[in-house]
Design an enzyme around this catalytic site. Structure first.
Site, PDB file in Angstrom:
ATOM      1  N   PRO A 107      20.240  59.717  10.676  1.00  0.00           N
ATOM      2  CA  PRO A 107      19.300  59.454   9.573  1.00  0.00           C
ATOM      3  C   PRO A 107      17.967  60.159   9.806  1.00  0.00           C
ATOM      4  O   PRO A 107      17.538  60.288  10.954  1.00  0.00           O
ATOM      5  CB  PRO A 107      19.134  57.930   9.577  1.00  0.00           C
ATOM      6  N   GLY A 111      12.900  58.406  13.574  1.00  0.00           N
ATOM      7  CA  GLY A 111      12.681  58.356  15.018  1.00  0.00           C
ATOM      8  C   GLY A 111      13.884  58.654  15.888  1.00  0.00           C
ATOM      9  O   GLY A 111      13.831  58.436  17.100  1.00  0.00           O
ATOM     10  N   LEU A 112      14.958  59.178  15.299  1.00  0.00           N
ATOM     11  CA  LEU A 112      16.151  59.457  16.116  1.00  0.00           C
ATOM     12  C   LEU A 112      16.301  60.944  16.461  1.00  0.00           C
ATOM     13  O   LEU A 112      17.345  61.371  16.944  1.00  0.00           O
ATOM     14  CB  LEU A 112      17.413  58.960  15.409  1.00  0.00           C
ATOM     15  N   GLY A 113      15.267  61.709  16.173  1.00  0.00           N
ATOM     16  CA  GLY A 113      15.296  63.120  16.574  1.00  0.00           C
ATOM     17  C   GLY A 113      16.154  63.994  15.680  1.00  0.00           C
ATOM     18  O   GLY A 113      16.660  65.026  16.132  1.00  0.00           O
ATOM     19  N   SER A 114      16.313  63.595  14.401  1.00  0.00           N
ATOM     20  CA  SER A 114      17.160  64.411  13.517  1.00  0.00           C
ATOM     21  C   SER A 114      16.595  65.823  13.377  1.00  0.00           C
ATOM     22  O   SER A 114      17.351  66.804  13.410  1.00  0.00           O
ATOM     23  CB  SER A 114      17.306  63.759  12.134  1.00  0.00           C
ATOM     24  N   SER A 115      15.272  65.945  13.271  1.00  0.00           N
ATOM     25  CA  SER A 115      14.702  67.294  13.077  1.00  0.00           C
ATOM     26  C   SER A 115      14.933  68.145  14.324  1.00  0.00           C
ATOM     27  O   SER A 115      15.245  69.327  14.216  1.00  0.00           O
ATOM     28  CB  SER A 115      13.213  67.211  12.730  1.00  0.00           C
ATOM     29  N   ALA A 116      14.803  67.531  15.502  1.00  0.00           N
ATOM     30  CA  ALA A 116      15.029  68.294  16.741  1.00  0.00           C
ATOM     31  C   ALA A 116      16.494  68.714  16.845  1.00  0.00           C
ATOM     32  O   ALA A 116      16.803  69.859  17.207  1.00  0.00           O
ATOM     33  CB  ALA A 116      14.640  67.458  17.953  1.00  0.00           C
ATOM     34  N   ALA A 117      17.400  67.793  16.495  1.00  0.00           N
ATOM     35  CA  ALA A 117      18.837  68.120  16.594  1.00  0.00           C
ATOM     36  C   ALA A 117      19.190  69.248  15.617  1.00  0.00           C
ATOM     37  O   ALA A 117      19.974  70.147  15.940  1.00  0.00           O
ATOM     38  CB  ALA A 117      19.677  66.877  16.327  1.00  0.00           C
ATOM     39  N   ASP A 158      12.036  65.414  22.364  1.00  0.00           N
ATOM     40  CA  ASP A 158      13.175  65.302  21.443  1.00  0.00           C
ATOM     41  C   ASP A 158      14.145  66.465  21.644  1.00  0.00           C
ATOM     42  O   ASP A 158      15.349  66.274  21.808  1.00  0.00           O
ATOM     43  CB  ASP A 158      12.693  65.283  19.981  1.00  0.00           C
TER      44      ASP A 158
HETATM   45  C1  MEV Z   1       8.884  61.383  19.047  1.00  0.00           C
HETATM   46  O1  MEV Z   1      10.277  61.204  19.111  1.00  0.00           O
HETATM   47  C2  MEV Z   1       8.282  61.105  20.388  1.00  0.00           C
HETATM   48  C3  MEV Z   1       6.756  61.178  20.422  1.00  0.00           C
HETATM   49  O2  MEV Z   1       6.385  60.862  21.767  1.00  0.00           O
HETATM   50  C4  MEV Z   1       6.254  62.556  20.049  1.00  0.00           C
HETATM   51  C5  MEV Z   1       6.593  63.624  21.068  1.00  0.00           C
HETATM   52  O3  MEV Z   1       6.676  63.306  22.257  1.00  0.00           O
HETATM   53  O4  MEV Z   1       6.749  64.769  20.645  1.00  0.00           O
HETATM   54  C6  MEV Z   1       6.127  60.167  19.512  1.00  0.00           C
END
Ligand code: MEV
Length: 332
Positions: A107, A111-117, A158
């Site tokens: 999703p 906060g689950l890192g979808s953009s990084a993945a 991430d």
């Molecule tokens: C985001 O998943 C984690 C944060 O610590 C930002 C980051 O470290 O880039 C909030």
């Protein structure tokens, strides 16, 4: 012929936000995935599409021609185009016409890192398409450009998690260390359904760090201590101790203003249903929380969150991290 790459989601077990300010953090790759597929484009430019994001369009010569999802769709797809371009620049390749298709079971904006993945899988798939071999560090550096667009000042945690897989001990500027868990870690992820911007939250904590230096120093010291204790607990398989560290970490995150009423409600419900520890994960301000629980309690914890109308995922560690391959046939 197409090139493809797949990357897992991340959950931060300890230390988000504080890692942006130099403290260590622990992050775990989990078995939800994003996948990018790249083939030769049929039009000039970089065509990007994603069924999940409900967006498709063509980036060419500084312009965006939307096909699905209008301009808002273009904003969601832009980081993917930036990731693809970063690889082409790095490869010294002349502009190539590409078709990049990204699908994700992670999703978004919670906060689950979808953009990084999505970014790291795009980087790996485009690199494979142009025959460029990249180290993990290079993938991390190249995906930074698109993450910076969304996260203001990303620490890199991430992308590092999505790339390496497993459970990592992360400290900005230092090589990633792997943590070997004596017992498998299984988590319930509870999605409050509130989407928010990690960049805005990172900025908020950064302002606090400037305005209330002494308070931030105290929180950073506590976060560092908890992260070290948690790393030890993971190595020993001491789940109750890990849970306590997560609970304490949640208090610190709350103190720096990145929790949310609905997150607190979910966290309390998870603890009452038998979780050993629970906290927000990622940027906070809504988004997801995670609960650590023994096998026999996982279902109960998930049910408690569902009663609050939360979407839940039972997840475990993804050990493989980023992988890429070449496929035959049509994309789609
Ligand atoms: C985001 O998943 C984690 C944060 O610590 C930002 C980051 O470290 O880039 C909030």
């Amino acid at each position: 012929m197409f090139s493809a790459a797949r990357a897992p989601a991340k959950t931060i077990l300890l230390g988000e936000h504080f890692c942006v300010h130099g403290a260590p953090a622990i992050s775990m790759a989990v078995n939800l995935y994003a996948e990018a597929r790249v083939r030769k484009g049929v039009e000039a430019g970089i065509h990007v599409s994603s069924r999940g994001l409900k967006a498709a369009g063509l980036f060419h010569g500084g312009r965006y021609k939307a096909e699905v999802g209008g301009k808002a769709g273009g904003r969601l797809l832009r980081p993917i185009k930036i990731a693809a371009e970063a690889v082409l620049d790095y490869a010294g390749s002349p502009p190539l016409d590409l078709d990049v298709e990204v699908e994700s079971g992670i999703p978004i904006q919670v906060g689950l890192g979808s953009s990084a993945a999505m970014a790291v899988s795009t980087v790996a798939a485009v690199a494979r398409f142009v025959g460029l071999k990249l180290s993990r560090e290079e993938v991390l550096r190249l995906s930074y450009f698109s993450e910076r667009l969304l996260h203001y000042r990303p620490s890199g945690i991430d992308q590092a998690t999505c790339i390496h897989g497993g459970i990592i001990f992360f400290q900005q500027g230092a090589p990633v260390k792997f943590l070997k868990a004596a017992r498998p870690l299984r988590l319930v992820v509870g999605n409050t359904g509130i989407r928010r911007s990690t960049g805005v939250l990172v900025k908020k904590v950064s302002s606090l760090a400037e305005e209330r230096e002494a308070l931030m120093r105290k929180n950073l010291k506590a976060a560092r201590r908890l992260t070290l204790q948690a790393a030890e607990a993971i190595r020993r398989g001491d789940l109750p101790q890990l849970g306590r560290c997560m609970d304490e970490n949640q208090k610190l995150l709350s103190a720096v203003g990145v929790s949310h009423k609905r997150l607190e409600l979910f966290i309390e419900a998870a603890r009452n249903a038998g979780a050993l520890g629970a906290k927000l994960t990622g940027g906070g301000g809504g988004g997801c929380m995670i609960a650590l629980a023994r096998g026999e309690d996982l279902e109960n914890v998930a049910k408690a969150l569902q009663r609050l109308h939360g979407e839940t995922y039972l997840v475990e560690t993804d050990e493989r991290g980023l992988r890429s391959w070449v496929g035959k046939g049509c994309v789609g």
